[in-house]
Design a protein around this motif. Structure first.
Motif, short mmCIF file in Angstrom:
data_model
loop_
_atom_site.label_atom_id
_atom_site.label_comp_id
_atom_site.label_asym_id
_atom_site.label_seq_id
_atom_site.Cartn_x
_atom_site.Cartn_y
_atom_site.Cartn_z
N ALA A 5 0.85 -1.20 0.00
CA ALA A 5 0.00 0.00 0.00
C ALA A 5 0.89 1.24 0.00
N LEU A 6 0.41 2.30 -0.64
CA LEU A 6 1.15 3.57 -0.66
C LEU A 6 1.34 4.04 0.78
N ASP A 7 2.60 4.36 1.14
CA ASP A 7 2.87 4.67 2.56
C ASP A 7 3.16 6.15 2.80
N VAL A 8 2.79 7.00 1.85
CA VAL A 8 2.95 8.45 2.09
C VAL A 8 1.60 9.14 1.88
N GLU A 9 1.49 10.39 2.41
CA GLU A 9 0.24 11.13 2.20
C GLU A 9 0.04 11.31 0.70
N GLU A 10 -1.16 11.08 0.24
CA GLU A 10 -1.44 11.25 -1.18
C GLU A 10 -1.55 12.71 -1.56
N THR A 11 -1.03 13.04 -2.70
CA THR A 11 -1.20 14.38 -3.27
C THR A 11 -2.40 14.29 -4.22
N ALA A 12 -3.23 15.33 -4.19
CA ALA A 12 -4.39 15.32 -5.09
C ALA A 12 -3.91 15.20 -6.53
N ASN A 66 11.16 2.72 -2.90
CA ASN A 66 11.65 3.55 -1.80
C ASN A 66 10.56 3.69 -0.76
N SER A 67 10.81 3.13 0.42
CA SER A 67 9.80 3.21 1.48
C SER A 67 9.80 4.60 2.08
N ARG A 68 8.71 4.89 2.76
CA ARG A 68 8.62 6.19 3.44
C ARG A 68 9.78 6.36 4.41
N GLN A 69 10.15 5.30 5.11
CA GLN A 69 11.28 5.42 6.03
C GLN A 69 12.53 5.87 5.29
N GLU A 70 12.77 5.29 4.12
CA GLU A 70 13.96 5.68 3.35
C GLU A 70 13.89 7.16 2.99
N ILE A 71 12.73 7.58 2.54
CA ILE A 71 12.58 9.00 2.14
C ILE A 71 12.81 9.90 3.35
N ASP A 72 12.19 9.54 4.46
CA ASP A 72 12.35 10.36 5.66
C ASP A 72 13.81 10.39 6.11
N ALA A 73 14.49 9.26 6.00
CA ALA A 73 15.90 9.21 6.38
C ALA A 73 16.72 10.11 5.46
N LEU A 74 16.36 10.13 4.18
CA LEU A 74 17.06 10.99 3.23
C LEU A 74 16.89 12.46 3.64
N VAL A 75 15.64 12.83 3.88
CA VAL A 75 15.34 14.23 4.22
C VAL A 75 16.11 14.62 5.49
N GLU A 76 16.03 13.78 6.45
CA GLU A 76 16.70 14.06 7.72
C GLU A 76 18.21 14.17 7.52
N GLY A 77 18.75 13.23 6.75
CA GLY A 77 20.19 13.25 6.50
C GLY A 77 20.62 14.53 5.79
N LEU A 78 19.86 14.94 4.80
CA LEU A 78 20.20 16.15 4.06
C LEU A 78 20.23 17.34 5.01
N ALA A 79 19.20 17.44 5.82
CA ALA A 79 19.11 18.58 6.74
C ALA A 79 20.34 18.61 7.65
N ALA A 80 20.58 17.48 8.29
CA ALA A 80 21.66 17.43 9.27
C ALA A 80 23.01 17.72 8.62
N GLU A 109 -2.84 -9.86 7.07
CA GLU A 109 -3.32 -9.48 5.74
C GLU A 109 -2.34 -9.95 4.67
N ALA A 110 -2.83 -10.06 3.45
CA ALA A 110 -1.98 -10.47 2.34
C ALA A 110 -0.80 -9.52 2.18
N LEU A 111 0.36 -10.08 1.84
CA LEU A 111 1.56 -9.28 1.62
C LEU A 111 1.93 -9.28 0.14
N SER A 112 2.53 -8.19 -0.30
CA SER A 112 3.10 -8.14 -1.65
C SER A 112 4.43 -8.90 -1.63
N GLU A 113 4.94 -9.21 -2.84
CA GLU A 113 6.24 -9.89 -2.90
C GLU A 113 7.32 -9.08 -2.19
#
Ligand SMILES: Cc1ncc(COP(=O)(O)O)c(C=O)c1O
Ligand SMILES: Cc1ncc(COP(=O)(O)O)c(C=O)c1O
Lengths: 509, 453, 509, 453
Positions: free
Chosen positions: A35-42, B432-446, D44-48
């Motif tokens: 599932a998409l794990d970030v806030e969706e943008t319109a 790219n998971s949200r955690q990865e993106i957040d880690a990127l953002v945080e890393g850039l800032a720091a 719940e079902a997982l993706s690959e």
């Protein structure tokens, strides 16, 4: 019996797998994403509507994973392949593609490496490229190697451009404008003239002698006009003979101010035995997907390294992969380079396989393979001599060519012999190439086949020769053992259907 | 040697049967002075155990392969369903060659026919070939084709095309008597600059653009097509991130005449830059000017449908120097992988992947833009790549990010543009998971602050 | 035509791949090892001669790697498989075996783990086992789970031994010596009585009713003698019907002091819909290689988990895999355990695949699969009703059984129909099982097949029914489309040849 | 759900076509009160992507899988050529079932016939079956078979047999009216104690031994066979390290009547204990008493050779409770892997692997024995396993070796024998490099002293 055949052919699922588009059913799915794990943008904020696709990719197939697996498993059974047996396509070197190589290419640290990773983060890959360059340099006897070209023809283009750049640098653009002739034997593969043309050369054809070799007199004559940029020669040539005058040939061309390009497609006859660099050749391409066993994959990917003398090295494509002490670097600073011929560094996955092939054989093993390949071809030449005419009576190297002269008297031609061979369980040889041999049958067994199977092949060919005399119909209507018979290629070209269309659309069109 | 079936004894017998004593005699047609006297200076043969250990060792030194990464710029990390690699490893596929003998190559031929159809559907074009080496060579061939079609020799190409693609086009056309004119891109939007289009004229064979372009900006393809057509030139569109077809209007629907793309995004591993696969599509009327192989439908005597290589008269093995291209071996197996990927994902899957890429990129862009000192270099709509302008030198910033945070943050544009020291290109995909993106953002800032001070 | 067929069949390499022993050539090699890297010990010092082998493994094949690859690739093409299409073997649940599962099982950290690694060093594997146990417990509604059994029959043996151990503990060895009768329906699979016998029980057979269900009266009668240890029941039973009196059956057996074993081979009809534990069943085995999609592999490996009530749990094989806080442990301290049924922990590789299957489906997906499987069987039952007799007129669950009554009047029997089905491109159904149905044809499509293919199968079966009337010979001599025809199994059993022997030896023998 | 071809719509149509409205009605024959009201409590079902990440995570916590290891004791780490795993992944093999229909199962049948032949060649026996679950269950079945063959009910089994095998035999025979008598092993040699053989008598169905036995000591099989035969009992030999067949005299040549073995050594991954494959071989005269499946040669009407399942009358689906065994599904795919391994290695390869194992083990034993305080517990000839007696508690020593030197040094015998606190079993194979062995030796020396002080 017939009715069996009928039922078999008309409803057997494996034999009649349709196009995937015809299998498609709305609502079937073959994938799942997290599932998409970030806030969706319109959506409109994301992208203005005018930029968005509005056809929902209609027409693309909707199928389940199971449908896909069965689809490709079924149609795969309609292919012949090296793993099923002898695949004696002349000039293509259909040798065994080892599983070890496939495994090597899939090692995560290599398969998941991004081409724009920093040098420091890609040392392993750069080392692989560098080592392969070194090995190919040793094998060809040529100092400069670029692995950027993606296939043989690409390597040819690169090599011919090197010649062009070298001459322009040597003679100066203006002066060298007179040197625009590339000599190519009438027996050459079509990619040679095509590549020469791409590089802005005018092609002149050299005759072959009755012996099947380059006509030296004709060569001298053509070299007399002072407009020679170079010669593209295949050695062993496309009729499987070694150009024994190669040194003389190189001398003539060099004296005329030209350079010698060698098409290395037939290197499987020479590896460990003789080196183009020692013959006076200036530049060559190799086909890793032939001589060095990377899989042909139903028509690629390939890899066509370009190897050249030290004089030509400055002109090789950028970047070069070089070594400084213990580290490997990308060298972009080559002012005389012809430039890039491909994004990134070439078909790295094929380089891994080729290096694995070389390491598996080692120096001795490579020569052993060459000997075995040439011996197998010689064995076939010997075995077929009683029934098929050879255009040239010289002992062949790694491949041997026959003509259909004798059979054609009965109206049976090369194409028919090839098709009939399918009924005997073999892939046909290369046919009607080279063009200088009437009804050419070019047979290259490679080292990857044992004697029993060579004997089976020989007896199949001989029994076809008999059939051609005694029951030509049988041969003329072959193959009899395949899902479908000979297809009407002429009609297909006249009114080409090059893609599937939904019924309505199709009928509309 | 375990890959050579015949044993030494068998080979000795065979030698005798053809009237020879020693293997050396097989090479008698090679003048003695040209034959190697010493063995090649190559390492000794290795066992599988030793060989694999060696490649594992080199692989381990490809540190970037094990890091969360935001590198794109022509090569993209997308998820590939497990069946793709399993199916292309069926030896019926990967140990076959070009389907010269249709009766025993229908598996390959039907798969290519499906590939050609899928490429048409994605690009919105009428006809596509069996594949080119990659996106960059496909673009070069497109330029050559435009010249053949229009018989005009000037080609106008945007500087927002991938720099390595530009280099390859240069190399290909340098001896073809084609004049290449470069177009600037708009420093604000990152799109091809409208005013620069004045260089289009009635000698122009084609206008060549990339969309989404190298900077991630989506070009106004429709408008550019109209400009090109207004002077009788073709519009050539290249796409490096093929997943964008899942969300963006098809170039064909925008008036493109030739569409080429890099197909690596369709389930093909990064593999340090290759093998990838070039997609090449055009309008029906130009079909006979296509480079490369084409598969067409045919019937046998009993009327059964099959597929064959067709329109071969365009090709080098028949036309020699007059061929539409010198290409012979193409990227068959990679085209097959892309075909399996596309059929597995289906229309919904391709659209969902595209949407996730765009959504995650938007999230990342938003968060990075909100960092003190960081801005987005360009304003045009984007798909999943965008240029970030950092308050410090990008190369140094990314190096620290890699060594200290174990993240590959993107591509410093200084690699190609010396005048853009602080800019770097970020790419976000569904992997790219949200955690990865957040880690990127945080890393850039720091790291930016620590580098600034 | 014939001559084509002849050549095809007599020399076609792929169609006539010999035994590897017949391919063997002295001196061929298929392997390479690193050189020995330690000081060699003299042979006699290493091992006295009398302990050493002196036959040099003569007779084992000497072939190259290429020979091996071609050998197995060729003979593999003689197999039918799930990936080629519908494989409706009743009772075997031939569903799609996902590639993802294969990939999971090959992750190095799992594939290279030694079974005697310390608990601390094997936490990941122990967690996998534990989680799978928990999931199977939820799916069956039974508290205790052991994954040690290697296949269904092994799980049966384990389960029946639990019953035995429980009764012995409850009644005391002596007293319980009277309870040695295991009731098994006449429709049961052969492994049931065989497993009961292994555990020292005497088997008594229960009749099935005309409806195809367990005969309650007969059950009551058999339970009257006080010697009942238990009942082994398959549910849905082997004719594809749900034993709707299951609660009553369990009550009767329990009141007679016995326990109820359920053969879970048919769980593909129940997962997510109903749970044996809720029905009063005491112990059950599952077949991970059926319901949970681990590959059948040409006859295994399987995995036959045994699930039981809390009362029976103390008797499960040791070691149990248990959880203590965040760590997983091996619990050997189970004094009442029946003991080990296998070295180590069972077929771990299959557990990885089954867990992957469950995680891929999730709760909803599992039920969806069950519905699809039952629907497909119902669809076939409906489609074949016009042409084939059903022994019982109840709606089937995940599989449906037909008889050859109607066809046998024309001398066409189940075996012939099965063989003819091969010509239509399908694998035959299970035949002559269960024994209570004359000429039984037990058809289980599973959820892994789409409607188009079901329709193809139905029309194939219907056209065979027509052929049975109109051209019985065609059916009686089927298959017509295979490499070889029907084999003489009687002769093969009369004078069994169970291994290859070198010619001399063979003729000598 | 992507594994289910029919879409929800298709299923709805099919439901209607069989006269139903809702899926629930498919289960009307299940009493309502037995049907689940709530969905199963499962994740719940997982993706690959998610699923693979999860299994990579658990795999990472199997620390032993990444260490140089000297563990044997019934599971051995040997090198498997790459073609083995590739070939067993041909779906024609791994997605087929038991070859009930010979006309479309000849691939599987011929492979099993080759497997049976190879097992006979290795063991020196006349006939072998199509496989058993593993070595331990094969041994249990051998004991049951011996009872059937001799109609005697006492079985004498050596305590030098793998302890887990002994447990399995116990479980299998507990209700078969078989009396198991255990034989001591000689504390000096580690072999079955000759004097204990006095318990053999004319009620004895079989003498059961393992060689090389659990302690790595090679038994004098010939002598034991004579003792067994002298009272009319069968000799049952079990082998856990099947590679030893490459160097040791075949049990068949020593007089064994039934030979069972664990075939995991033939290219099968450790996989935490399974799936493995049991080998089962005997003399011609006992063929009809064999448990499990058998493949035999047959001919069709045109006299073409083929293979079929044969002598099925021994089996449960026909003989029911009177069958020679309850086994049905066996280990087909693993037997195939072993077959491919053996045919690839060939007689020379199997012998070379065996020789390297013995040589490296001898080297390791010699070096360890030379360490102060360390001795070898037993004197009998060995193959590639041996028991080391440490100056300190073995379990503690091995734990430190693992944590501090990252080496799994072997198996502490205290796991099975509380009276052997300082003993541990070391196994060396061709995959253990000299560096690994030297590191082990060095680690033992260093840690023993540090533990002692
Ligand atoms: C003699 C010769 N030269 C060149 C080529 C072109 O090589 P590639 O197909 O890799 O472009 C081939 C291969 O077909 C060939 O046979
Ligand atoms: C109803 C039934 N019970 C038990 C079994 C035995 O299971 P396995 O073959 O895994 O031992 C089977 C499988 O053939 C079966 O169909």
């Amino acid at each position: 019996m017939t009715s069996t055949n009928v039922t078999k052919v008309t409803t057997h699922p494996t034999q009649n797998e349709a196009l995937i588009f015809e299998r498609s059913q709305p609502g079937r799915v073959g994938y799942r994403l997290p599932a998409l794990d970030v806030e969706e943008t319109a959506l409109d904020e994301l992208l203005p509507e005018s930029f968005r696709r509005d056809d929902e990719l209609r027409g693309m197939p909707e199928v389940s994973e199971v449908d896909v697996v069965r689809h490709f498993t079924r149609i795969s059974t309609w292919n012949y392949s090296i793993d099923l047996g002898l695949y004696p396509l002349g000039s293509c070197t259909m040798k065994y593609n080892s599983r070890l190589n496939e495994r090597v290419a899939r090692i995560a640290g290599h398969a998941n490496l991004h081409p724009l990773a920093s040098e420091a983060d890609a040392q392993g890959a750069l080392q692989v490229i560098y080592e392969l360059q070194e090995h190919l340099s040793e094998i060809t006897g040529l100092a400069g190697v670029s692995l950027q070209p993606a296939a043989g023809a690409h390597g040819e283009m690169t090599g011919v451009m090197l010649i062009r750049a070298f001459i322009d640098a040597r003679d100066g653009e203006g002066a060298s404008a007179r040197r625009r002739v590339m000599l190519i034997p009438d027996s050459a593969h079509g990619t040679n003239p095509a590549s020469a043309h791409l590089s802005g050369f005018n092609v002149k054809t050299i005759r072959s002698t009755a012996e099947g070799l380059t006509d030296l007199d004709h060569l001298r004559e053509l070299c007399a006009h002072g407009d020679i940029a170079g010669l593209m020669l295949t050695n062993p040539n496309t009729v499987g003979l070694f150009e024994r005058n190669i040194s003389e040939i190189c001398r003539i061309v060099h004296e005329a101010g030209g350079l010698v390009y060698m098409d290395g497609a037939n290197m499987n006859a020479l590896v460990g035995v003789a080196r183009p660099g020692d013959m006076g050749v200036d530049v060559i391409h190799l086909n890793l997907h032939k001589t060095f066993s990377t899989p042909h994959g139903g028509g690629g990917p390939g890899s066509g390294p370009c190897c050249c003398t030290r004089e030509l090295e400055p002109f090789l494509p950028v970047p070069r992969i070089v070594r400084e002490g213990e580290t490997y670097k990308l060298d972009f600073n080559r002012p005389q380079s012809i430039g890039r011929v491909k994004a990134f560094f070439g078909n790295f996955g094929m380089m891994l396989r080729a290096l694995s092939y070389i390491q598996t054989h080692g120096s001795e093993g490579l020569r052993e393979a060459t000997e075995a390949a040439v011996l197998n071809a010689r064995y076939i030449a010997h075995g077929l001599a009683p029934d098929y005419d050879q255009p040239f009576d010289a002992p062949p190297m790694h491949e041997v060519v026959f003509t259909d002269k004798r059979q054609s008297r009965k109206g049976v031609h090369t194409l028919d012999i090839a098709k009939r061979l399918i009924d005997y369980g073999f892939h046909p040889m290369t046919i009607y190439f080279p063009l200088i041999v009437q009804g050419a049958m070019l047979i290259e067994p490679t080292e990857s086949v044992g004697r029993q199977e060579l004997d089976q092949f020989i007896s199949a060919m001989r029994s076809i020769a008999r059939e051609a005399l005694e029951q030509p119909e049988l041969v003329l209507n072959a193959p009899h053992s395949t899902r479908i018979g000979r297809l009407d290629e002429a009609a297909a070209a006249r009114k080409p259907v090059l893609r599937w269309k939904p019924r309505e659309a199709a009928s509309a069109a | 040697m375990r890959y050579i079936p015949n044993s030494p004894d068998e080979r000795a017998e065979m030698l005798r049967s053809v009237g020879l004593e020693a293997a050396e005699e097989l090479f008698s047609s090679i003048p003695a002075d040209l034959r190697l006297r010493a063995p090649l200076k190559l390492p000794e043969a290795l066992s599988e155990i030793e060989l694999l250990a060696g490649f594992e060792e080199t692989a381990a030194r490809n540190r970037a392969a094990r890091r969360p990464s935001f590198l794109g710029a022509g090569a993209y990390s997308h998820y590939s369903p497990s069946i793709v690699d399993h199916l292309i490893q069926r030896s019926e596929f990967f140990t076959a060659y070009t389907p010269y003998q249709p009766e025993i190559s229908q598996g390959t031929l039907q798969a290519i026919f499906e590939f050609q159809t899928l490429v048409c559907q994605l690009t919105g074009m009428d006809v596509a070939n069996a594949s080119m080496y990659d996106g960059s060579t496909a673009l070069a061939e497109a330029v050559l084709m435009a010249e053949r079609v229009t018989r005009r020799s000037k080609v106008v190409i945007s500087n927002s095309v991938h720099p390595e693609y530009l280099e390859v086009v240069n190399t290909y056309v340098q001896h073809a008597g084609i004049e290449l004119v470069r177009l600037d891109f708009d420093q604000a939007t990152g799109q091809t600059a409208p005013d620069s289009l004045s260089s289009l004229d009635d000698k122009t064979a084609a206008l060549v653009i990339q969309s989404p372009n190298f900077f991630g900006s989506i070009e106004d393809v429709q408008a550019l097509a109209e400009r090109a057509h207004s002077v009788g030139a073709l519009l050539v569109v290249t796409v490096t991130e093929a997943i964008s077809f899942g969300l963006l209007r098809a170039p064909g629907a925008c008036g493109a005449d030739i569409v080429v793309a890099e197909g690596q995004s369709f389930g093909v591993p990064l593999s340090f830059g290759g093998p990838y696969v070039g997609l090449f599509a055009t309008r029906d009327k130009y079909a006979r000017q296509l480079p490369g192989r084409l598969v067409g439908q045919a019937v046998d005597r009993e009327g059964r449908r099959g597929f064959v290589l067709t329109l071969a008269t365009r090709e080098q093995h028949i036309r020699r120097e007059k061929a539409t291209s010198n290409i012979c071996t193409n990227e068959g197996l990679i085209a097959l992988a892309a075909t399996i990927y596309l059929e597995t994902m289906g229309p919904r899957g391709v659209q969902e992947v595209a949407m996730q890429c765009a959504q995650k990129a938007a999230y990342a862009a938003r968060r990075i833009a909100s960092l003190a000192g960081f801005t987005l270099a360009f304003t045009a709509p984007r798909f999943n790549e965008f240029v970030v302008r950092a308050p410090v030198e990008a190369a140094a910033l990314l190096a620290r990010l890699a060594s200290e945070r174990n993240i590959t943050g993107g591509l410093a544009l200084s690699r190609y543009y010396s005048d853009r020291p602080n800019d770097f290109l970020v790419c976000v995909t569904e992997t790219n998971s949200r955690q990865e993106i957040d880690a990127l953002v945080e890393g850039l800032a720091a790291l930016a602050t620590s580098l600034a001070t």
